[in-house]
Structures are given as structure tokens and as C-alpha cells.
Design a protein around this motif. Structure first.
Motif, short mmCIF file in Angstrom:
data_model
loop_
_atom_site.label_atom_id
_atom_site.label_comp_id
_atom_site.label_asym_id
_atom_site.label_seq_id
_atom_site.Cartn_x
_atom_site.Cartn_y
_atom_site.Cartn_z
N ARG A 246 -5.79 0.01 5.01
CA ARG A 246 -4.70 0.33 5.94
C ARG A 246 -5.21 0.30 7.39
N LEU B 184 0.83 -1.21 0.00
CA LEU B 184 0.00 0.00 0.00
C LEU B 184 0.86 1.25 0.00
N LYS C 73 -8.05 2.36 -0.04
CA LYS C 73 -6.71 2.23 0.54
C LYS C 73 -6.73 2.56 2.03
N ASP D 81 -0.51 6.49 -5.71
CA ASP D 81 -1.95 6.72 -5.75
C ASP D 81 -2.40 7.29 -7.09
N TRP E 252 -10.16 4.98 -4.91
CA TRP E 252 -8.94 4.27 -4.49
C TRP E 252 -8.47 4.76 -3.13
#
Length: 421
Positions: free
Chosen positions: A311, A140, A307, A145, A303
Motif C-alpha cells: 500500500r 488490497l 500489505k 485480512d 500478510w
């Protein structure tokens, strides 16, 4: 201790043996000359010859020895780098990477059984989940991004552009109406409309609509008539008429309204699939979707939201992803442990994959080994080989000193045999 230090110490040890033989030879020059002195001198002379010969043999492998005539036979490794690279690659290919060796390795170790034995241990599956979560968190942070957001946007735009909305809608409706299934939709609509007409609030609304109509369009007559009563009666009449029509349609599979619905549905599907006006409208819809700020803004934030959720979950003590990974690992281990046929099938698949991939992989790896060795600097290659095997080669010098000395003693004894016997 480093390899360089070990090599230097082994060289000093071999040199010490040579120096000892030379010192013994010098000592015999000053001793009384007798049988024992001759024996020691024979030992020391032969030991020095053996030590020097093996020193030359070892040194000649790695560097040039400036001795006339024989110097061209030194620097063996640097001069033959190309051939050594090819032979090394061929050796690795034939002895370690041939297909049958890899297949026998799989057969000998039964990897499916080992995986099952490892996964059935709860501590191992927990460790696996923890490591996968750690890798996931690292990925990640590693992913850019902007690139992912651009990929999502391009993928959605490409998907929208590739879809023929008009034809697709017609095909979907055609599938949904096959075998008269659209009549079930009509029946459901009739049922819902009947329930709506039977509702008191609906009837009150119709009644009030009649009263309002009289007041707006026929105000003079409305003041002379009982408008509320007319509204209620009118609403009741309208409901009964509509209910009667709906009941007839619901009870008669061949009712004209149903037939007209069939015709309308078929014509609408054909228009969707072939009418340019519908196709143009579909293109307008696609253009609107592609240019819509709300849709594109959502794709840009999708996204980031995903994400952030992943996380947060990965760093949570009660991570849902970790639980899933652990449970999946435990389930795979249990299934493998309980199903010998599945294990055998997996091993056979691994063997088949090895037979298919091993030749290409072996060819690639051996070419890589050969090309890498050929690109080395001659001196660097020689130094690296000496650094790794030079320590063991110094024992050749030591053994040469001792064996040479023993041979010298043997030859001296043979030369003295007539006098002794």
C-alpha cells in the motif's frame, strides 16, 4: 428525452395523422358535392382505413384488442414469449457467436498488432501502470485480512505436515554426497581446521589450557616446573601432530579417515531414511514448528506487513511496482512490435482458444438469454419491447395513413376513368 417520452410523442404524431384524415372526411360532408370533393373523400376514407388497420397491427403485437373473433390473434408477443426467447437466442448464436465468426473477427482485427501499437506509446504504458496500481489498491482494501492470514497459516501447516523431514533430509544428503562430493566438504573442513591451528590466538589458547590443567590437577608439580614453557611446547607439539595428521589426510585420497568418513556418511543417510528414532525426532520437530508461538505469530503478521508495504509503495510518487508495471508493458509492446512471428503465433493461439471456447461460451450465453427472457413477466416483456421499438413502429401507422389515402385516390381515379375519358 427518455424512451417513454419519445414513444408517447410518436404515438401522438400517428394519432394526429388519423385525426387529420377523419377531420378531412367530416369536412367533405359539408362541401359541395363534386369531383374534387369525391377525390378528397376517397383519400380521407382510405387514409382512415389504413391508419386504423396499421394501428390494430401495431397494438396487437403488445396487448389484447377486445374485438370479437379477431381478439384471439392479438397479444402476439406476450403469448409467444417462449418461442420468441428461443428464436432470439438461436439468432444471436448463429449470427454473432458461431465459432467461424469469432475467428474471422480475430483475423480481421489482428489483436496482437493492435496491442503492440498501443503498448509502444509511453503514455499508454504509463496509463496502464496507473490503472493497474489503482486496481491493486482497490483489491488490497477489498481483501479480508483474517481470511488471508488463516490461508497462509493453513498453507504453511499443510506444507510442514506433508514433508517427511527424515526421508527428505536423507534424500538431500544422498544427492549432495553423490560422486564423492562429500569428500570436498571434508577437504574444506581440513583446510579450515589447519588455518585455525596455524593461528597464534589458537595456539595461545591451547598453551593456556595446558597450564590451567597443570595448575588444577597437578598444582604441587606445577610450582616446581616452568609451566609457561611446558604450555608453549605442548601447544606447539599438539599443533604439529594435528597438522601432520591433517596433511596426510589431505594428501591421501585413500586415507583410512576418508574411508571411515564415507562409511559414516552412508550409514547416517540410511539411518535418516529408515531409522524410526530419526523419524520420531523429525515428527517432534514438525510438532514443535506447528505449535511454536513465534512461527505462528510471524505468519499472522506476515500478510499485514506485506500489505502495508504494498500500500505504501502504491501510494508513493516513486512507486517501484508502478515502474515495474510500466517497464513490463513497454517491453511487451516492443517485443511484439519487433517480432512478426510472435504476433502471428499469438493470433493463432487466440484463434485456437476461440475455436475451443466459443462453442461452450456461445451455448452458455444463448441459454442465459433464452432463460432470462422466459423468466420475464409477460406484461413487462411487452412493455420493454414496445419501449425500445415502439417509436419506429408508429411510422407504420403514419405510412399506413398516407399510403392508404394514396390508394384511395388511385381507386377513385380508376372509378372515374370512364367519365373522364
Amino acid at each position: 428525452m427518455t424512451k417513454a417520452t419519445e414513444l408517447r410523442q410518436s404515438k401522438l404524431l400517428a394519432l394526429a395523422f388519423l385525426a387529420g384524415a377523419a377531420l378531412l372526411f367530416v369536412l367533405t360532408l359539408f362541401l359541395p358535392q363534386n369531383w374534387w370533393t369525391g377525390l378528397l373523400r376517397a383519400f380521407s376514407e382510405a387514409a382512415m382505413v389504413g391508419a386504423l388497420a396499421d394501428w390494430f397491427a401495431v397494438v396487437a403485437l403488445f396487448r389484447r384488442v377486445p374485438i370479437p373473433i379477431v381478439s384471439r390473434h392479438t397479444e402476439i408477443i406476450p403469448k409467444n414469449k417462449e418461442r420468441i426467447a428461443d428464436n432470439l437466442a438461436r439468432f444471436v448464436h448463429e449470427k454473432f457467436l458461431d465459432t467461424e465468426s469469432i475467428v474471422r473477427l480475430i483475423q480481421r482485427h489482428d489483436p496482437a498488432q493492435k496491442v503492440a501499437d498501443w503498448l509502444v506509446q509511453p503514455a499508454n504504458t504509463a496509463l496502464l501502470g496507473q490503472q493497474l496500481v489503482r486496481v491493486g489498491g482497490w483489491m488490497l482494501d477489498f481483501i479480508e485480512d483474517g481470511a488471508v492470514q488463516g490461508l497462509l497459516r493453513r498453507a504453511v501447516h499443510a506444507m510442514v505436515n506433508s514433508v517427511d523431514l527424515s526421508t527428505s533430509a536423507g534424500t538431500i544428503l544422498e544427492s549432495l554426497t553423490r560422486d564423492g562430493r562429500h569428500q570436498e566438504l571434508l577437504d574444506e573442513g581440513i583446510m579450515q581446521l589447519a588455518r585455525l591451528l596455524d593461528n597464534q590466538d589458537t595456539q595461545a589458547t591451547i598453551s593456556q589450557g595446558i597450564v590451567d590443567w597443570l595448575r588444577e590437577d597437578y598444582a604441587f608439580i606445577e610450582r616446581m616446573l616452568p609451566s609457561e614453557l611446558i604450555g608453549r611446547k605442548g601447544a606447539d607439539l599438539a599443533v604439529r601432530l594435528a597438522s601432520g595428521i591433517l596433511n596426510k589426510v589431505a594428501a591421501d585420497p585413500r586415507h583410512p579417515l576418508r574411508q571411515r568418513f564415507d562409511v559414516f556418511t552412508a550409514e547416517f543417510i540410511e539411518r535418516l531414511k529408515a531409522d524410526p528414532a530419526f523419524a520420531a525426532k523429525a515428527d517432534e520437530i514438525k510438532a514443535y514448528l506447528l505449535g511454536d508461538e513465534t512461527l505462528n505469530g510471524y505468519l499472522a503478521t506476515l500478510w499485514g506487513e506485506l500489505k502495508d508495504w504494498v500500500r505504501r509503495d502504491l501510494h508513493s510518487e516513486d512507486s517501484a511496482l508502478r515502474r515495474r508495471l510500466v517497464a513490463t508493458g513497454a517491453w511487451i509492446g516492443q517485443v511484439l512490435a519487433e517480432d512478426p512471428q510472435l504476433r502471428a503465433s499469438l493470433n493463432e493461439s487466440l484463434e485456437a482458444a476461440a475455436r475451443g471456447a466459443a462453442p461452450e461460451f456461445a451455448g452458455f450465453l444463448t441459454r442465459h438469454i433464452a432463460d432470462t427472457v422466459k423468466q420475464w413477466d409477460d406484461r413487462e416483456m411487452s412493455e420493454q419491447i414496445e419501449l425500445n421499438i415502439g417509436k419506429d413502429l408508429q411510422y407504420i401507422r403514419i405510412n399506413g395513413t398516407l399510403v392508404g389515402g394514396l390508394i384511395g385516390v388511385t381507386l377513385y381515379l380508376l372509378s372515374q376513368a370512364p367519365a373522364l375519358f
